[in-house]
Design an enzyme around this catalytic site. Structure first.
Site, PDB file in Angstrom:
ATOM      1  N   GLN A  81      72.951  60.599  31.598  1.00 36.48           N
ATOM      2  CA  GLN A  81      72.964  61.900  32.282  1.00 36.48           C
ATOM      3  C   GLN A  81      74.238  62.683  31.972  1.00 36.48           C
ATOM      4  O   GLN A  81      74.237  63.912  31.943  1.00 36.48           O
ATOM      5  CB  GLN A  81      72.842  61.720  33.802  1.00 36.48           C
ATOM      6  CG  GLN A  81      71.474  61.263  34.285  1.00 36.48           C
ATOM      7  CD  GLN A  81      71.370  59.768  34.413  1.00 36.48           C
ATOM      8  OE1 GLN A  81      72.024  59.020  33.693  1.00 36.48           O
ATOM      9  NE2 GLN A  81      70.528  59.296  35.314  1.00 36.48           N
ATOM     10  N   ASP A 119      74.508  60.156  46.257  1.00 32.63           N
ATOM     11  CA  ASP A 119      73.069  60.072  46.539  1.00 32.63           C
ATOM     12  C   ASP A 119      72.805  59.749  48.002  1.00 32.63           C
ATOM     13  O   ASP A 119      71.766  60.102  48.552  1.00 32.63           O
ATOM     14  CB  ASP A 119      72.413  59.049  45.623  1.00 32.63           C
ATOM     15  CG  ASP A 119      72.484  59.537  44.184  1.00 32.63           C
ATOM     16  OD1 ASP A 119      73.527  59.327  43.533  1.00 32.63           O
ATOM     17  OD2 ASP A 119      71.531  60.186  43.746  1.00 32.63           O
ATOM     18  N   ASN A 170      76.382  56.216  44.717  1.00 31.63           N
ATOM     19  CA  ASN A 170      76.284  57.197  43.631  1.00 31.63           C
ATOM     20  C   ASN A 170      75.911  56.431  42.361  1.00 31.63           C
ATOM     21  O   ASN A 170      75.784  55.201  42.375  1.00 31.63           O
ATOM     22  CB  ASN A 170      77.611  57.955  43.474  1.00 31.63           C
ATOM     23  CG  ASN A 170      77.473  59.160  42.556  1.00 31.63           C
ATOM     24  OD1 ASN A 170      76.579  59.997  42.746  1.00 31.63           O
ATOM     25  ND2 ASN A 170      78.329  59.277  41.553  1.00 31.63           N
TER      26      ASN A 170
HETATM   27  O1  MRU Z   1      69.285  58.672  38.783  1.00 30.20           O
HETATM   28  P1  MRU Z   1      69.679  60.105  38.957  1.00 30.20           P
HETATM   29  O2  MRU Z   1      69.913  60.845  37.690  1.00 30.20           O
HETATM   30  O3  MRU Z   1      68.774  60.840  39.917  1.00 30.20           O
HETATM   31  O4  MRU Z   1      71.078  59.950  39.652  1.00 30.20           O
HETATM   32  C1  MRU Z   1      71.492  60.696  40.693  1.00 30.20           C
HETATM   33  C2  MRU Z   1      72.644  61.462  40.255  1.00 30.20           C
HETATM   34  O5  MRU Z   1      72.457  62.450  39.596  1.00 30.20           O
HETATM   35  C3  MRU Z   1      73.995  61.037  40.516  1.00 30.20           C
HETATM   36  O6  MRU Z   1      74.151  59.824  41.139  1.00 30.20           O
HETATM   37  C4  MRU Z   1      74.783  62.171  41.123  1.00 30.20           C
HETATM   38  O7  MRU Z   1      76.118  61.868  40.978  1.00 30.20           O
HETATM   39  C5  MRU Z   1      74.472  62.458  42.558  1.00 30.20           C
HETATM   40  S1  MRU Z   1      73.219  63.654  42.753  1.00 30.20           S
HETATM   41  C6  MRU Z   1      74.061  65.167  42.864  1.00 30.20           C
END
Ligand code: MRU
Length: 350
Positions: free
Chosen positions: A194, A235, A245
């Site tokens: 990501q 999260d 997170n």
């Molecule tokens: O698995 P994902 O891509 O949905 O992961 C979540 C996130 O994007 C991160 O953990 C992020 O830092 C928090 S969401 C703003």
């Protein structure tokens, strides 16, 4: 500024397929809750606030496009879509938060027409409030950043992870607009990249000076004094400030402490779960080992090797210098300061 999701004039959910970025920008339109659920499961739509908004729009699309003429039948359709959406991913609390908020409002509607109107209105309010909240997070967080700071961020907590603007990237955008950011270091964020695919894409598009680093380079760079602050998203934040997170966040927080670098978490109140006392109770999603053994379908591991793929980790509150929210900045002890932010928000809303 990109907004990765919208409800179209025909009450269809329109979202960017993030699995194809940065090579392709493909938008998907649907009125089917199962298509939205599949998109959340497969990370076409991802990031804690965005999956909440996607679920809300999914329910709005089901409500608005249903042929049910009586209130009971329409509510049953919405309830069954809500169950499908709720089961998609376990860690980000914004998903359950948005679904509960939608159902609460919808259940108060007197007839089928009012259910439809309420669903559309509430989903759009959730989206707009998220974007406005992110701008406040940005403003609140920028105050913590001294001029000339190199900021490290992990995963993608940007416009793409939210309704728009971003949480951690919201802080970075606001600090950059104030001339305070020397450079942003974006970690690649294996296994699904990501940071490399999404955060780098956003930073380049905004013209913010940025360098991509391997996840494993963070300690070395902190130790050399090359990083002035770490800003990450969240999260789910427990009542005591423990923060779930993207996997790899915990080790960054420990490294930041060891090297005297402030470690900030940026998230809206909708990510804070006061019903969960501490990080031990946060469910951590395990994803397919295939995501570790291959990158976009290309095998990178020895045949037959086992792999383990926890998608998130929990950073204990003692490693967090401050939690930056739309309602203000919380500092330790977090069980008091986070609860106080909710009380101030209730007072502010009258
Ligand atoms: O698995 P994902 O891509 O949905 O992961 C979540 C996130 O994007 C991160 O953990 C992020 O830092 C928090 S969401 C703003």
């Amino acid at each position: 500024m990109i907004e990765p999701i919208a409800l179209t004039a025909g009450n269809r959910v329109r979202f960017l397929d993030q699995t194809l970025l940065p090579q392709e920008e493909v938008w998907i339109e649907t009125t089917d809750a199962e298509v939205v659920a599949e998109a959340i499961r497969s990370l076409r739509v991802r990031g804690a606030p965005l999956i909440g908004i996607a679920a809300a729009y999914g329910l709005a699309a089901v409500a608005a496009n249903s042929h049910a003429s009586d209130r009971g039948a329409l509510l049953a359709e919405i309830e069954s879509a809500a169950n499908i959406l709720r089961a998609t991913r376990p860690t980000a609390v914004n998903l359950a938060w948005a679904i509960d908020r939608m159902l609460n409002e919808i259940n108060g509607a007197r007839d089928a027409d009012e259910v439809r109107l309420t669903a559309v209105r509430e989903a759009m309010a959730i989206h707009r409030e998220d974007v406005d909240g992110n701008k406040r997070i940005g403003k609140n967080g920028a105050e913590l950043i001294p001029t000339g700071t190199t900021i490290l961020t992990h995963c993608n907590a940007g416009a793409l992870a939210t309704g728009g603007y971003g949480t951690a990237l919201g802080v970075i955008r606001a600090a950059h607009a104030q001339g305070k950011v020397e450079r942003v270091l974006a970690t690649e964020t294996r296994p699904l990249l990501q940071g490399a695919r999404l955060t780098a894409w956003e930073l380049v598009a905004d013209g913010i000076p940025a360098s991509l680093i391997p996840d494993s380079a963070a300690g070395h760079m902190m130790n050399r004094g090359a990083i002035g602050a770490v800003v990450v998203g969240a999260d789910r934040i427990a009542a005591n400030g423990d923060t779930a997170n993207k996997i790899g966040t915990y080790q960054l927080a420990v490294l930041a402490r060891e090297n005297g670098v402030p470690f900030y978490v940026a998230a809206p109140l909708s990510t804070i779960d006061l019903a969960t006392a501490s990080g031990d109770a946060i469910p951590i999603e395990e994803r397919s080992p295939e995501e570790v053994r291959a990158i976009r379908g290309v095998k990178i591991a020895a045949d037959g090797v086992e792999a383990i793929n926890p998608a998130f980790d929990v950073t204990p509150n003692r490693f967090i210098s401050a939690i930056v929210t739309n309602a203000g900045v919380a500092k330790a002890p977090y069980h008091e300061s986070l609860a106080a932010l909710f009380r101030s928000e209730v007072t502010a809303r009258g």
